[in-house]
Design an enzyme around this catalytic site. Sequence first.
Site, PDB file in Angstrom:
ATOM      1  N   THR A 144       0.818  -1.211   0.000  1.00 37.91           N
ATOM      2  CA  THR A 144       0.000   0.000   0.000  1.00 37.91           C
ATOM      3  C   THR A 144       0.853   1.263   0.000  1.00 37.91           C
ATOM      4  OG1 THR A 144      -0.209  -0.043   2.418  1.00 37.91           O
ATOM      5  CG2 THR A 144      -1.945  -1.150   1.132  1.00 37.91           C
TER       6      THR A 144
ATOM      7  N   ASP B 189      -2.565 -10.528 -19.261  1.00 39.25           N
ATOM      8  CA  ASP B 189      -3.561 -10.729 -20.312  1.00 39.25           C
ATOM      9  C   ASP B 189      -4.644  -9.661 -20.192  1.00 39.25           C
ATOM     10  OD1 ASP B 189      -2.332 -12.989 -21.409  1.00 39.25           O
ATOM     11  OD2 ASP B 189      -3.245 -14.293 -19.901  1.00 39.25           O
TER      12      ASP B 189
ATOM     13  N   TYR C  74      12.071  -7.195   4.576  1.00 43.13           N
ATOM     14  CA  TYR C  74      12.033  -8.296   3.618  1.00 43.13           C
ATOM     15  C   TYR C  74      13.212  -8.205   2.659  1.00 43.13           C
ATOM     16  CZ  TYR C  74       9.988  -5.227  -0.021  1.00 43.13           C
ATOM     17  OH  TYR C  74       9.748  -4.223  -0.939  1.00 43.13           O
TER      18      TYR C  74
ATOM     19  N   ARG D 177      -1.797 -13.226   0.314  1.00 42.93           N
ATOM     20  CA  ARG D 177      -0.526 -13.851   0.659  1.00 42.93           C
ATOM     21  C   ARG D 177      -0.807 -14.881   1.747  1.00 42.93           C
ATOM     22  NH1 ARG D 177      -0.044 -11.617  -3.332  1.00 42.93           N
ATOM     23  NH2 ARG D 177       1.468 -10.023  -3.961  1.00 42.93           N
TER      24      ARG D 177
ATOM     25  N   GLY E 167       1.803  -4.765  -9.515  1.00 47.31           N
ATOM     26  CA  GLY E 167       0.388  -4.568  -9.227  1.00 47.31           C
ATOM     27  C   GLY E 167       0.128  -3.310  -8.437  1.00 47.31           C
ATOM     28  N   ASP E 168       1.021  -2.993  -7.509  1.00 45.04           N
ATOM     29  CA  ASP E 168       0.854  -1.783  -6.697  1.00 45.04           C
ATOM     30  C   ASP E 168       0.927  -0.525  -7.559  1.00 45.04           C
ATOM     31  OD1 ASP E 168       1.015  -3.651  -4.606  1.00 45.04           O
ATOM     32  OD2 ASP E 168       3.173  -3.316  -4.376  1.00 45.04           O
TER      33      ASP E 168
ATOM     34  N   LYS F 113      -7.590  -7.656 -12.692  1.00 46.56           N
ATOM     35  CA  LYS F 113      -6.296  -7.782 -13.372  1.00 46.56           C
ATOM     36  C   LYS F 113      -6.073  -9.246 -13.736  1.00 46.56           C
ATOM     37  CE  LYS F 113      -4.859  -5.687  -9.735  1.00 46.56           C
ATOM     38  NZ  LYS F 113      -4.043  -5.090  -8.630  1.00 46.56           N
TER      39      LYS F 113
ATOM     40  N   TRP G 288      10.717 -10.784   7.560  1.00 46.17           N
ATOM     41  CA  TRP G 288      10.807 -10.744   9.019  1.00 46.17           C
ATOM     42  C   TRP G 288       9.859  -9.633   9.460  1.00 46.17           C
ATOM     43  CZ3 TRP G 288      14.768 -11.428   5.660  1.00 46.17           C
ATOM     44  CH2 TRP G 288      15.588 -12.545   5.842  1.00 46.17           C
ATOM     45  N   ARG G 289       8.646 -10.008   9.888  1.00 49.17           N
ATOM     46  CA  ARG G 289       7.656  -8.973  10.170  1.00 49.17           C
ATOM     47  C   ARG G 289       6.755  -9.321  11.354  1.00 49.17           C
ATOM     48  NH1 ARG G 289       4.434  -9.418   4.584  1.00 49.17           N
ATOM     49  NH2 ARG G 289       3.925  -7.234   5.022  1.00 49.17           N
TER      50      ARG G 289
END
Length: 299
Positions: free
Chosen positions: A29, A224, A86, A162, A252-253, A220, A100-101
């Site tokens: 985001t 394609d 990451y 995810r 994608g973001d 999306k 690592w979160r």
Amino acid sequence: MRVVSVGECMVELSGAGQGLWRQAFAGDTFNTAWYLRALMPAAAQVDYLTCVGRDGISQAMMDFIAGAGIGTDCITRHPTRAPGLYMIDLKDGERSFTYWRDASAARCLADDVDHLARCFLGADLIYFSGITLAILSPDRREALLAALKAADARVAFDSNMRLRLWSGQAEMCDWIARAATVADIALPSFEEEGQFFGDATPRATAQRYLNAGTTEVLVKNGGDDMLGHLDGAWLDLPCGARVQPVDTTGAGDSFNGGYLSARLAGLDMAAAAARGHATAARVVMQPGALIAADLLAGK
């Protein structure tokens, strides 16, 4: 015009050769907020809502966000937690991540519901994702969705599924479905939705969001042609020219940033999808999730 993007900004490490790593800041985001800021008029306001620590890397992150022209007034500071981290592993332009979160400060972003309400007040658009929900405890997910529902703003959502962030597929799909009920704009990816919800076609994905109350859906489709639905009409949307990516991180973001900036500017869905594709096509030709505004097409 004011946009608030909600989620987690992380410390990003990408390979610099000879065992060295390059540090940056990114997160789904936040990446979208970055591209919204780059593509929207200077007079528009883009704010980021998250939680960071009081350590040095948190301050560096705050300075980086502010330096990009993104508002930091909605960012809270946690006394003991720090940002997540990451690392990117690239192979033939496709990326994989190691994270690592678990103790990330961003997991506390929805602890103060009054803070959420204050930050959402006066927003024209609020953006969040499935990852935003995934990092929160169940009661904080409920709090965030309630605040989004109460806000007098349009809400945009990317399911961004995810599975490793959830206890299992059933939990993930349940919360994605709940998020759809507060979203006005949905930007799902058919590959993920088909895998986890069993959708046979992009139309099935779009219809599920429409049934939940979403009024604008763009599905999306992994490079394609895409499918959109707006104002009662189905739209077949070409994906645009293909490129050979250097790094697909943030594709994608950045598409979402391009698309939403165009819609906020009054462009129709087809033109907005074209801007989204053009933005993502430029981004994947550079390493890392974020590229400078002067490298973007269609600004």
